[in-house]
Design an enzyme around this catalytic site. Structure first.
Site, PDB file in Angstrom:
ATOM      1  N   GLU A  38     -19.301 -25.049   4.287  1.00 19.72           N
ATOM      2  CA  GLU A  38     -18.295 -25.549   3.353  1.00 19.72           C
ATOM      3  C   GLU A  38     -17.135 -26.156   4.124  1.00 19.72           C
ATOM      4  O   GLU A  38     -16.305 -25.453   4.670  1.00 19.72           O
ATOM      5  CB  GLU A  38     -17.812 -24.408   2.461  1.00 19.72           C
ATOM      6  CG  GLU A  38     -16.800 -24.829   1.400  1.00 19.72           C
ATOM      7  CD  GLU A  38     -17.422 -25.692   0.301  1.00 19.72           C
ATOM      8  OE1 GLU A  38     -17.119 -26.907   0.280  1.00 19.72           O
ATOM      9  OE2 GLU A  38     -18.199 -25.170  -0.511  1.00 19.72           O
ATOM     10  N   GLU A  41     -11.251 -27.370   2.861  1.00 22.02           N
ATOM     11  CA  GLU A  41     -10.435 -26.224   3.234  1.00 22.02           C
ATOM     12  C   GLU A  41      -9.568 -25.725   2.079  1.00 22.02           C
ATOM     13  O   GLU A  41      -9.272 -26.444   1.134  1.00 22.02           O
ATOM     14  CB  GLU A  41      -9.509 -26.590   4.406  1.00 22.02           C
ATOM     15  CG  GLU A  41     -10.215 -27.029   5.665  1.00 22.02           C
ATOM     16  CD  GLU A  41     -10.301 -28.529   5.798  1.00 22.02           C
ATOM     17  OE1 GLU A  41     -10.563 -29.018   6.910  1.00 22.02           O
ATOM     18  OE2 GLU A  41     -10.082 -29.228   4.764  1.00 22.02           O
ATOM     19  N   SER A 100     -10.648 -23.611  11.162  1.00 21.33           N
ATOM     20  CA  SER A 100      -9.514 -24.507  10.936  1.00 21.33           C
ATOM     21  C   SER A 100      -8.258 -24.128  11.714  1.00 21.33           C
ATOM     22  O   SER A 100      -8.341 -23.833  12.899  1.00 21.33           O
ATOM     23  CB  SER A 100      -9.242 -24.692   9.444  1.00 21.33           C
ATOM     24  OG  SER A 100     -10.383 -25.263   8.821  1.00 21.33           O
ATOM     25  N   CYS A 114     -11.546 -22.987   6.256  1.00 15.32           N
ATOM     26  CA  CYS A 114     -12.701 -23.568   5.589  1.00 15.32           C
ATOM     27  C   CYS A 114     -13.795 -22.515   5.422  1.00 15.32           C
ATOM     28  O   CYS A 114     -13.566 -21.322   5.612  1.00 15.32           O
ATOM     29  CB  CYS A 114     -13.220 -24.769   6.365  1.00 15.32           C
ATOM     30  SG  CYS A 114     -13.770 -24.366   8.039  1.00 15.32           S
ATOM     31  N   SER A 374     -12.864 -29.249  15.743  1.00 20.25           N
ATOM     32  CA  SER A 374     -11.519 -28.995  15.229  1.00 20.25           C
ATOM     33  C   SER A 374     -10.500 -29.434  16.265  1.00 20.25           C
ATOM     34  O   SER A 374     -10.745 -29.324  17.469  1.00 20.25           O
ATOM     35  CB  SER A 374     -11.318 -27.506  14.927  1.00 20.25           C
ATOM     36  OG  SER A 374     -12.044 -27.100  13.784  1.00 20.25           O
ATOM     37  N   HIS A 400     -10.581 -31.558  11.112  1.00 24.56           N
ATOM     38  CA  HIS A 400     -11.731 -30.652  11.107  1.00 24.56           C
ATOM     39  C   HIS A 400     -12.939 -31.417  10.598  1.00 24.56           C
ATOM     40  O   HIS A 400     -12.853 -32.140   9.609  1.00 24.56           O
ATOM     41  CB  HIS A 400     -11.441 -29.422  10.251  1.00 24.56           C
ATOM     42  CG  HIS A 400     -10.212 -28.695  10.690  1.00 24.56           C
ATOM     43  ND1 HIS A 400     -10.201 -27.862  11.782  1.00 24.56           N
ATOM     44  CD2 HIS A 400      -8.939 -28.732  10.232  1.00 24.56           C
ATOM     45  CE1 HIS A 400      -8.981 -27.400  11.961  1.00 24.56           C
ATOM     46  NE2 HIS A 400      -8.191 -27.923  11.042  1.00 24.56           N
TER      47      HIS A 400
END
Length: 511
Positions: A38, A41, A100, A114, A374, A400
């Site tokens: 996923e 964020e 993140s 996230c 990141s 990210h």
């Protein structure tokens, strides 16, 4: 400048100006992102004062920055993420996380996570840390000894894009409805919004009322930092008296670009295999000589990785063959950080705020295995923006990337003011979009009403720079303007011309 409360598994690296890089080797060395899915964020921003020079008299020097990293780690454990590294500066500490980023200013904290992280479950701990460890006033308890004592925020913002896989989230993040309930149960006078189409990409925002708004029920007067309880179990916001000074809130500005369906070829830059191959071709002769010397004194080093890429040029230019210097540099770098630096240069992110225009800027980047990226950037203001002591307020940017085709996503966020060093928000949008070439993306531009930029004239004119609406190769599908008591918000949604992606409804959440 070393904080001796930091555990032994952290090392420190010199950086330009007053910046300092710290790496958490225990977490960074073997981090694997195989189970990440996923990208979108959750973003929490909590202000405890309107600016770093407007802290209440009870607050420690440097405010939230006085809190040790180990204390923040306890809060982050509740969120389910770990610290990879930290870039410290006079005005902001940038934490690169396993999921993140976090930015700690003296007067506010920004936490962005996230995956299936449980960001809001760390909120109460965050508020307690602000009261117990930084000295911010609280009103929900009679004494700081009460475990429930929580600092009274100046403002609270929570936002996110609609999730790709909402059914995989953990409470209270299983739906926007549940998140709003959690926040409403925590704070007085919050408001929730959905911006954009329900059956397409959209954006959620929760924010508390601005300072001096009427609070119901009224608060019991307070005379000291020991606090006095309110007539409600909820935490009030915006009621604490602050010292005078210039307020950051008077010029607050945040640009966020959320990109989906990344170009397949460009996304390959964020895979470990390709980054390693690129790194092997870009190793400077000077670093190769340093690596040869390191091999003689330290043993075998992976020849595909430039372990010196994350250090300043001055770190290896004096006498790269010196065993002691090589040993120090090697200890300060991990493969993920070294490859992250290579990717930052090759993909173009390092040129968004280039050192030629922002000489004191610093990037802390990490490439995950087998893929994912990141980065945090700290961007001190130009010399003209320095105070009487020569200190320059620092701004941030963060990126990210989740590159897998089934869930490809990238985000870019910054609070670097539009127009700084001649760079407008539209310039940043065009450059970032060109790096990823997404099938679709959203742009949110959040700005205080009293910002005096030329392009800002009332709600109709906020962010009227036409280049923000005209991105080459894309069609703007939506432009929505919200006017709040003290902020303007402009939301834009774009789709690439000829893009034939999934056009199905994207609601997927219980509102």
């Amino acid at each position: 400048m070393v904080n001796h409360e930091i555990p032994d598994n952290y090392t420190f690296s010199p950086a330009p100006g007053s910046l300092q890089l710290t790496i958490n080797h225990d977490v960074a060395a073997d981090l694997d992102s195989s189970n990440a899915f996923e990208g979108p964020e959750k973003l929490l921003e909590v202000w405890f004062a309107p600016g770093p020079d407007a802290l209440p008299p009870t607050v420690k020097e440097n405010g939230l920055k006085a809190v040790s990293p180990s204390t923040w780690e306890g809060m982050l454990d509740m969120v389910n993420c770990k610290v990879l590294s930290i870039v410290k500066s006079d005005h902001v500490d940038a934490y690169l996380l396993s999921e993140s980023s976090m930015f700690v200013f003296p007067h506010k904290l920004i936490l962005k996570t996230c995956g299936t992280t449980t960001l809001l479950l760390g909120l109460r701990r965050l508020l307690r840390i602000a009261a117990a460890d930084a000295g911010f006033p609280f009103h929900n308890a009679a004494s700081i000894d009460d475990i429930h004592a929580a600092a009274t925020p100046h403002r609270v913002f929570y936002s996110r894009k609609n999730f790709l896989f909402p059914d995989r989230q953990q409470g209270p993040h299983t739906s926007w409805k549940e998140e709003v309930k959690f926040l409403d149960d925590t704070f007085e006078n919050g408001s929730a919004y959905m911006v954009g189409r329900m059956n397409a990409d959209h954006w959620y925002l929760y924010m508390t009322s601005p300072p001096n708004a009427t609070l119901t029920p009224p608060l019991t007067p307070r005379s000291s930092n020991t606090g006095s309880p309110t007539r409600s179990s909820k935490i009030p916001t915006g009621i604490v008296s602050h010292m005078g000074g210039v307020s950051d809130a008077q010029t607050d500005e945040t640009l966020e670009i959320l990109m989906m369906d990344l170009d397949l070829e460009l996304a390959k830059q964020f895979y470990l295999d390709q980054a390693s191959a690129v790194a092997s071709e870009r190793v400077p002769a000077q670093a190769q000589e340093a690596r040869r010397a390191a091999h003689e004194s330290l043993g075998d080093i992976d020849s595909t990785v430039d372990v010196f890429a994350n250090c300043g040029e001055s770190d290896i230019s004096g006498n790269p063959a010196a065993d002691t210097e090589v040993t120090t540099i090697e200890a300060m770098t991990t493969e993920g950080h070294a490859l992250g630096t290579v990717v930052s240069e090759t993909c173009g992110l390092a040129q968004i705020y280039p050192v030629s225009d922002f000489p004191d800027a610093r990037i802390d980047a990490y490439l995950f295995s087998p893929c994912g990226y990141s980065a945090n950037g700290v961007v001190p203001a130009p010399t003209a923006g320095a105070d009487e002591h020569g200190n320059k307020p620092a701004h941030y940017w963060t990126v990210h990337v989740t590159p897998e085709p089934i869930c490809s996503y990238a985000s870019f966020e910054t609070n670097v003011p539009s127009g700084q060093n001649g760079r407008k928000a539209s310039d940043t949008i065009h450059q970032v979009v060109n790096i990823f070439k997404p099938g679709r993306f959203t742009v949110t531009f959040f700005q205080t009403k009293n910002k005096t930029a030329d392009e800002t004239v009332g709600a109709i004119g906020v962010g009227v720079d036409k280049r923000m609406d005209d991105v080459k190769g894309y069609r703007r599908m939506d432009r929505i303007v919200h006017e709040f008591d003290d902020y303007y918000l402009v939301f834009r949604y774009f789709e690439r011309e000829g893009w034939a992606g999934d056009k199905s409804a994207r609601v997927g959440e219980d509102f």
